[in-house]
Structures are given as C-alpha cells and as structure tokens.
Design a protein around this motif. Sequence first.
Motif, short mmCIF file in Angstrom:
data_model
loop_
_atom_site.label_atom_id
_atom_site.label_comp_id
_atom_site.label_asym_id
_atom_site.label_seq_id
_atom_site.Cartn_x
_atom_site.Cartn_y
_atom_site.Cartn_z
N HIS A 14 23.83 -16.62 -12.48
CA HIS A 14 22.64 -17.28 -11.94
C HIS A 14 21.52 -17.32 -12.96
O HIS A 14 21.10 -16.30 -13.49
N LEU A 15 21.05 -18.55 -13.22
CA LEU A 15 19.85 -18.78 -14.03
C LEU A 15 18.71 -18.98 -13.05
O LEU A 15 18.57 -20.04 -12.44
N ALA A 16 17.92 -17.93 -12.83
CA ALA A 16 16.91 -17.91 -11.77
C ALA A 16 15.56 -18.42 -12.26
O ALA A 16 15.28 -18.46 -13.45
N GLY A 17 14.70 -18.78 -11.30
CA GLY A 17 13.32 -19.15 -11.61
C GLY A 17 12.45 -17.92 -11.76
O GLY A 17 12.93 -16.79 -11.69
N PRO A 18 11.14 -18.12 -11.97
CA PRO A 18 10.24 -16.99 -12.22
C PRO A 18 10.12 -16.06 -11.03
O PRO A 18 10.23 -16.48 -9.87
N GLU A 19 9.86 -14.78 -11.31
CA GLU A 19 9.80 -13.76 -10.27
C GLU A 19 8.68 -14.02 -9.26
O GLU A 19 8.79 -13.62 -8.11
N GLY A 20 7.59 -14.66 -9.67
CA GLY A 20 6.47 -14.88 -8.76
C GLY A 20 6.68 -16.01 -7.77
O GLY A 20 5.83 -16.25 -6.93
N SER A 21 7.82 -16.71 -7.86
CA SER A 21 8.05 -17.87 -7.01
C SER A 21 8.85 -17.51 -5.78
O SER A 21 9.90 -16.87 -5.87
N PHE A 22 8.37 -17.97 -4.62
CA PHE A 22 9.11 -17.76 -3.38
C PHE A 22 10.46 -18.45 -3.44
O PHE A 22 11.50 -17.87 -3.10
N ALA A 23 10.48 -19.73 -3.86
CA ALA A 23 11.74 -20.48 -3.90
C ALA A 23 12.74 -19.81 -4.81
O ALA A 23 13.93 -19.70 -4.47
N ALA A 24 12.30 -19.34 -5.98
CA ALA A 24 13.20 -18.68 -6.92
C ALA A 24 13.77 -17.40 -6.31
O ALA A 24 14.96 -17.11 -6.44
N GLN A 25 12.92 -16.63 -5.64
CA GLN A 25 13.38 -15.37 -5.05
C GLN A 25 14.36 -15.63 -3.91
O GLN A 25 15.38 -14.94 -3.77
N ARG A 26 14.06 -16.62 -3.07
CA ARG A 26 14.96 -16.93 -1.96
C ARG A 26 16.32 -17.39 -2.47
O ARG A 26 17.37 -17.02 -1.94
N ARG A 27 16.34 -18.19 -3.54
CA ARG A 27 17.61 -18.66 -4.10
C ARG A 27 18.37 -17.51 -4.75
O ARG A 27 19.60 -17.42 -4.61
N ALA A 28 17.66 -16.64 -5.45
CA ALA A 28 18.32 -15.50 -6.10
C ALA A 28 18.92 -14.56 -5.05
O ALA A 28 20.06 -14.07 -5.21
N ASP A 29 18.18 -14.28 -3.99
CA ASP A 29 18.68 -13.40 -2.93
C ASP A 29 19.92 -13.99 -2.27
O ASP A 29 20.89 -13.28 -1.99
N ALA A 30 19.88 -15.31 -1.99
CA ALA A 30 21.01 -15.95 -1.34
C ALA A 30 22.23 -15.99 -2.25
O ALA A 30 23.37 -15.84 -1.78
N TRP A 31 22.01 -16.20 -3.54
CA TRP A 31 23.12 -16.19 -4.52
C TRP A 31 23.81 -14.83 -4.51
O TRP A 31 25.04 -14.75 -4.37
#
Length: 329
Positions: free
Chosen positions: A178-195
């Motif tokens: 997973h190439l995730a977005g920045p830690e401060g982003s809700f969308a990035a965190q939600r996608r990382a958690d779901a992955w």
Amino acid sequence: MADVARLAGVSSQTVSRVSNGYAGVNEETRQQVLAAMKELGYRPNSAARALKRGEFRTIGVITFTLSTTGNVRTLEAIATSAAAEGYAVTLLPVAVPTQDEVRGAFSRLEELAVDAVIVIMEVHLLDAATVTLPPHVQVVVVDSDAGSHYTVVDTDQAGGTRTAVQHLLDLGHTTVWHLAGPEGSFAAQRRADAWGGALTEAGRPVPPVVRGDWSAESGYRAGLEIAAHEDCTAVFAANDQMALGLLRALHERGRRVPEDVSVIGFDDIPEAGSFQPPLTTLHQDFAEVGRLCVQAVLRKMRRDGPEHGTTLVPTRLVQRSSTAPPPRS
C-alpha cells in the motif's frame, strides 16, 4: 419595476412574480415581462430581495486546500449543483486549520451574507480540541467521519479500498502493498485501515505502509522504495497521482507493469486512462457527492433534514491494463 410593467402591459405584482421566479404566471405573459426587462435593462435588486425573503441564495464553502484532485472536483460539483438549485457559491480558502482561522472564516462568510456553509474538512481537525464549528450555522461537512456531531457526505473510502484489495487477491497475488496518503488525512487513514483489515481478514501478510503526500512526485519517491522489494507483485495506491509516480519508479527500476507488478489507484482522474499502462482504479462519483452536499444543506436550511449522520457514496472499479495475475515463480 413600474416601467417594466407599463411596457409589458401587466401589473407590477406580475413583474415581481416573474423576477422572483414564482409560479402562477402563464408562459406568454412571462415572456412579455422578460422581453421588457431585457429592453429596459432591468435587473432585480438582490439585496432587496434577500431582505424581503430572509435568505441570500448563497452557500459558503470553506476548504483548507485546493491542491488535491478530490477537493477541486468536489468544489466544482458543489458549485454546479448549487447553480442548478438557483444558489451561488462563495469560496473561502483557509490556509491554517486552527480554531482562530475557522472562527474567522465563518465571520467573513456571515459578512458576505450566506445562508449555510459546506466545509471540506478532515476528521482529525474536527476531533481536535482546538477546532469547533459554530452551532448556530447550518453546516454540512465533506470528507470526514464526524457523523455523530455533524451532517457528513463522503465517498465510501473503506468499501472502495476493499474492492481494490479483493480485485488483486482474486488475480492470484499473495498480498498487496500500500502506497498511502499523508497521515493527517482522513481519507488516507480510512483507506489504509481498510487495506490492512482486508488483508488480515483474508489471512494474508500485511506489508509495511509506504506513505506519500498525494502528489505524483511523492509517489515516485515511494515507488523507488517499493521497487526494491523483489517480492512485491501488487500495489494499491491511495490516489491516481501517486500511482502515476509509482509507475515511473517501477519502469526506471526495470519492473514491468503489470507483468511483474500490478498497480491499482483510487479516484479515476480523467487522465488515468492515458497512463502507461492505462490505470486500473476506483472511480469516485464527485458529482454525486457535490449534489448530496447541496441537497443536505438545503434540507437543513428548511429544517426538514437530520442534524447529524453520514451519507456514503459508493465507488466503482474501473479495470484497465495495469493489473494482471502475478508472474510465475
């Protein structure tokens, strides 16, 4: 108005009804009035109409960045949907997400005479003790997880991510990086958690997260790191722009896509089909998000909508040429 009424041969009340868009005027009379308005150069006084109606027909939009594809396309969709409802949009970018900046933004919007506000804002800011939204203002929040406190409209980040991971697993890949977005982003965190959750549920190993900042350049830098792992055969990038940088990095390191490494993105930006190879990705319906935001804020203004809760807009898998079964050992 009296001049228009004389020229059109109607009453001033009829002119008022036409200028305010009210029903009850037959089409022939309406066209006579509009023709007279055009000939005389008559324009209704918006300030006077606002005082009479008690509304300004304007929706304020506060956003903390215009540098991301999602925010720009959501803003475009909000403006288009608002216009279809007869509302204008006043945009107020906020450079720093602090309580003082948020309070100042709402004060400026009240001075600019808006009826309600749509905030494109991250959940981490709403959760922070330093940031609260004024309780007396009708507010709808985009890209957040604050449905227990506010009315929220968002893309189904988790559902789209699970679709991406399952697509790669169904092709036969053992796991997915997973190439995730920045830690401060809700969308990035939600996608990382779901992955991570999807891999765990499937009983697959969870590789370390590699992060970018949504940009193609950060995707390239992260891609160089990912390309060094010979056991990596599939990557889920949290947005298409980082996927673009990842494709470049893999190409420079001699890793073919999709023969050696499959890549899937998130957003389905207009250029995704022109990547080399064309990018498999999750389509976000920004137009629907914008429409639902406007509908939600109008319901709140009319007091016929819920005070809080979350509406999720589903994503759709768009299969192109960047994903394939893993290479044979």
